[in-house]
Design a protein around this motif. Structure first.
Motif, short mmCIF file in Angstrom:
data_model
loop_
_atom_site.label_atom_id
_atom_site.label_comp_id
_atom_site.label_asym_id
_atom_site.label_seq_id
_atom_site.Cartn_x
_atom_site.Cartn_y
_atom_site.Cartn_z
N SER A 118 -1.11 -14.18 74.70
CA SER A 118 -2.40 -14.37 75.36
C SER A 118 -2.92 -15.80 75.19
CB SER A 118 -3.43 -13.38 74.80
OG SER A 118 -3.00 -12.06 74.98
N VAL A 119 -2.76 -16.34 73.99
CA VAL A 119 -3.21 -17.71 73.74
C VAL A 119 -2.34 -18.70 74.53
CG1 VAL A 119 -3.55 -19.48 71.97
CG2 VAL A 119 -4.13 -17.11 71.48
N LEU A 120 -1.04 -18.41 74.66
CA LEU A 120 -0.18 -19.25 75.51
C LEU A 120 -0.67 -19.22 76.96
CD1 LEU A 120 3.40 -18.41 74.15
CD2 LEU A 120 2.18 -20.59 73.94
N ALA A 121 -1.13 -18.06 77.43
CA ALA A 121 -1.68 -17.94 78.78
C ALA A 121 -2.95 -18.78 78.92
CB ALA A 121 -1.96 -16.49 79.12
N MET A 122 -3.77 -18.82 77.86
CA MET A 122 -4.95 -19.69 77.87
C MET A 122 -4.54 -21.15 78.02
SD MET A 122 -7.38 -18.17 74.85
CE MET A 122 -7.67 -16.41 74.66
N ALA A 123 -3.53 -21.56 77.24
CA ALA A 123 -3.06 -22.95 77.30
C ALA A 123 -2.55 -23.29 78.69
CB ALA A 123 -1.97 -23.17 76.25
N ALA A 124 -1.81 -22.36 79.30
CA ALA A 124 -1.30 -22.59 80.65
C ALA A 124 -2.44 -22.71 81.66
CB ALA A 124 -0.35 -21.46 81.04
N SER A 125 -3.46 -21.87 81.52
CA SER A 125 -4.61 -21.93 82.43
C SER A 125 -5.32 -23.27 82.34
CB SER A 125 -5.60 -20.79 82.10
OG SER A 125 -5.01 -19.53 82.28
N VAL A 126 -5.49 -23.75 81.11
CA VAL A 126 -6.17 -25.03 80.90
C VAL A 126 -5.36 -26.18 81.48
CG1 VAL A 126 -6.96 -26.64 79.14
CG2 VAL A 126 -7.43 -24.21 78.89
N TRP A 127 -4.04 -26.12 81.30
CA TRP A 127 -3.19 -27.24 81.68
C TRP A 127 -2.91 -27.29 83.19
CZ3 TRP A 127 -2.21 -31.59 79.49
CH2 TRP A 127 -1.15 -32.39 79.92
N PHE A 128 -2.73 -26.11 83.79
CA PHE A 128 -2.30 -26.08 85.19
C PHE A 128 -3.43 -25.81 86.18
CE2 PHE A 128 1.66 -24.92 82.91
CZ PHE A 128 2.48 -25.95 83.38
N GLY A 135 -11.24 -21.36 83.99
CA GLY A 135 -12.15 -20.56 83.16
C GLY A 135 -11.86 -19.07 83.27
N TRP A 136 -11.66 -18.59 84.50
CA TRP A 136 -11.33 -17.17 84.67
C TRP A 136 -9.97 -16.85 84.07
CZ3 TRP A 136 -14.85 -13.80 85.31
CH2 TRP A 136 -15.99 -14.07 86.08
N GLY A 137 -9.05 -17.81 84.11
CA GLY A 137 -7.75 -17.61 83.46
C GLY A 137 -7.90 -17.43 81.96
N VAL A 138 -8.78 -18.24 81.35
CA VAL A 138 -9.03 -18.13 79.91
C VAL A 138 -9.66 -16.77 79.59
CG1 VAL A 138 -10.40 -19.05 78.00
CG2 VAL A 138 -9.19 -20.61 79.53
N LEU A 139 -10.64 -16.35 80.40
CA LEU A 139 -11.29 -15.06 80.15
C LEU A 139 -10.32 -13.89 80.32
CD1 LEU A 139 -14.87 -15.22 81.74
CD2 LEU A 139 -14.20 -15.44 79.35
N GLY A 140 -9.48 -13.96 81.35
CA GLY A 140 -8.48 -12.90 81.55
C GLY A 140 -7.52 -12.81 80.37
N ALA A 141 -7.08 -13.97 79.88
CA ALA A 141 -6.20 -14.00 78.72
C ALA A 141 -6.92 -13.48 77.48
CB ALA A 141 -5.68 -15.41 78.48
N LEU A 142 -8.24 -13.74 77.38
CA LEU A 142 -9.01 -13.27 76.23
C LEU A 142 -9.13 -11.75 76.23
CD1 LEU A 142 -10.60 -14.22 73.75
CD2 LEU A 142 -12.64 -14.32 75.18
N VAL A 143 -9.20 -11.14 77.41
CA VAL A 143 -9.21 -9.68 77.50
C VAL A 143 -7.91 -9.12 76.91
CG1 VAL A 143 -9.18 -7.70 79.07
CG2 VAL A 143 -10.75 -9.60 79.48
N LEU A 144 -6.79 -9.69 77.31
CA LEU A 144 -5.49 -9.24 76.78
C LEU A 144 -5.39 -9.51 75.29
CD1 LEU A 144 -3.14 -10.49 79.66
CD2 LEU A 144 -4.03 -8.18 79.28
N PHE A 145 -5.93 -10.65 74.86
CA PHE A 145 -5.95 -10.99 73.44
C PHE A 145 -6.70 -9.93 72.64
CE2 PHE A 145 -8.06 -12.85 69.79
CZ PHE A 145 -7.06 -13.61 69.18
#
Length: 437
Positions: A118-128, A135-145
């Motif tokens: 999930s944290v890797l997904a946050m990093a990918a959202s921020v970078w790409f 922001g929504w990518g980070v929140l979606g990854a936080l739900v899975l986290f």
């Protein structure tokens, strides 16, 4: 011939645990007792690494800064509710599934790997991605986290209850918090010494580092020697989850504990409002770093003390932690009403935040140790699942109510939470002792 690593673990464990009482393993089998030193340090290492990971993706600090930095500040309000409640609300269903398995360490390992992904997904959202898409990518990854964290929460107490004797669980939790808190002090200074605004690359590397910590923690926990325990709940997980709610009706001690824990939520909910009042009085960029250091120092200097105290009486730890939390909230609230929120000292709110963080460490460690000591066998998993699910729902409700009160004033919120903590302390006074043999 004894393994040198095992021999070293035994010696270190004897130093930490002061193992003089041969009856200390009365609540776990002999085969599990022989593996206690090694399991103690494997669980300790896993906890320390996850505590460091929690610092690096803290919703109250790092992720809040991150969403603002990438241009999605309106999403900041969702961070803490998702992070806390997302891991608690589904736990009755998770618990009904987990308790079918005689060995449960794999749920914690998979949960740790899930948090890493999930944290890797946050990093990918921020970078790409950019702006609100990121922001929504980070929140979606936080739900899975948060969902992955639910598996860790459910299984940790059960594995710890089977692998670590009753009189040593508090100091394990306390030592993990002390080491983790001390390491976060160093990490905070290293990461935030520069008062300038970090860039996207900084946040991405920070998230990648956190993801790596959860992978290593999962590998350590997979090495724990866990014996097979009780199983149950062979039916449908959702049906078993609903059935387990009857614990609140039928088990008076457990119901009393859940009510007490709910009232003591004040120690967690009040912290952001101390920060808000401080921010209104100064715009110094280093103030956030001061609050981070206060939180880390509070954990490192108090957790082991709380842990040793919890091995004697986890109930008294909750009472003392609740009294401190209630007291500091009421003092800050009353002072702000009488003298105004601008007190002329930049250190007043960080100092109060430091005391509140010590209190929260006590409340958190006390209620965790109390729950583990209160139940045995399969009940431990049911207690954890029902308690966390109920508290997760109440956290969302209380968060909504405090948001409404904050429309009146932040000081009013602090006063209300102080009175709530006072009620929690009084409720803990009437709890039954469960730590003593």
């Amino acid at each position: 011939m004894q393994n040198p690593k095992t021999d070293t673990a035994d010696r270190l464990y004897n130093l930490i645990a002061n193992e003089e009482d041969a009856r200390v393993c009365t609540d776990i089998p002999d085969e599990a007792c022989r593996e206690v030193p090694r399991n103690f340090f494997l669980i300790l290492g896993s906890n320390v690494l996850t505590k460091l990971g929690d610092l690096l993706i803290s919703p109250k600090t790092v992720l809040a800064w991150l969403l603002s930095a990438i241009g999605a500040p309106a999403l900041v309000a969702w961070l803490v509710p998702i992070r806390e409640s997302g891991s608690m609300v589904p736990q009755m269903v998770i618990g009904a599934w987990v308790r079918r398995k005689p060995v449960r360490k794999w749920f914690w390992t998979l949960g740790s790997f899930g948090q890493s992904a999930s944290v890797l997904a946050m990093a990918a959202s921020v970078w790409f991605l950019e702006g609100y898409a990121a922001g929504w990518g980070v929140l979606g990854a936080l739900v899975l986290f948060s969902l992955a964290r639910g598996f860790c929460s459910i299984s940790m107490k059960d594995v710890q209850g089977k692998c670590i004797p009753k009189k040593r669980r508090g100091r394990l939790a306390g030592l993990a918090s002390t080491i983790g808190g001390s390491a976060t002090v160093v990490l905070t200074v290293v990461l935030f010494w520069d008062r300038g605004e970090p860039g996207v690359l900084f946040y991405t590397l920070l998230l990648l580092l956190a993801a790596g910590l959860w992978i290593v923690a999962g590998l350590l926990f997979a090495s724990v020697d866990e014996y097979e325990g009780e199983t149950g709940g062979g039916g449908n997980a959702l049906r078993e989850a609903v059935k387990s709610l009857s614990l609140l009706r039928d088990d008076a001690l457990f119901r009393h504990f859940v009510i007490t824990r709910a009232l003591l939520l004040c120690s967690a909910l009040a912290s952001p409002y101390f920060v808000v009042l401080a921010q209104k009085n100064t715009d110094n960029g280093w103030l956030l770093g001061v609050f981070l250091l206060a939180s880390s120092l509070a954990s490192s200097v108090s957790a082991s003390v709380w842990g040793w105290m919890a091995d004697t009486s986890s109930r008294k730890v909750m009472i003392r932690g609740g009294a401190m939390a209630s007291g500091v909230c009421l003092i800050v609230g009353i002072t702000a009403v009488v003298a105004g929120t601008d007190l002329g000292s930049v250190w007043f709110y960080p100092g109060a935040f430091f005391v509140l963080s010590i209190a929260h460490a006590g409340v958190r460690l006390g209620r965790k140790t109390y729950l583990v000591d209160m139940a045995g066998g399969n009940k431990r998993t049911d207690y954890t699942a029902v308690s966390n699910t109920v508290i997760g729902c109440l956290l969302l409700l209380t968060g909504g109510l405090t948001a409404l009160v904050s429309m009146v004033s932040n000081v009013a919120v602090i006063l209300v939470l102080g009175l709530m903590g006072l009620a929690g302390m009084l409720s803990a006074l009437r709890l039954q002792e469960v730590t003593a043999d």
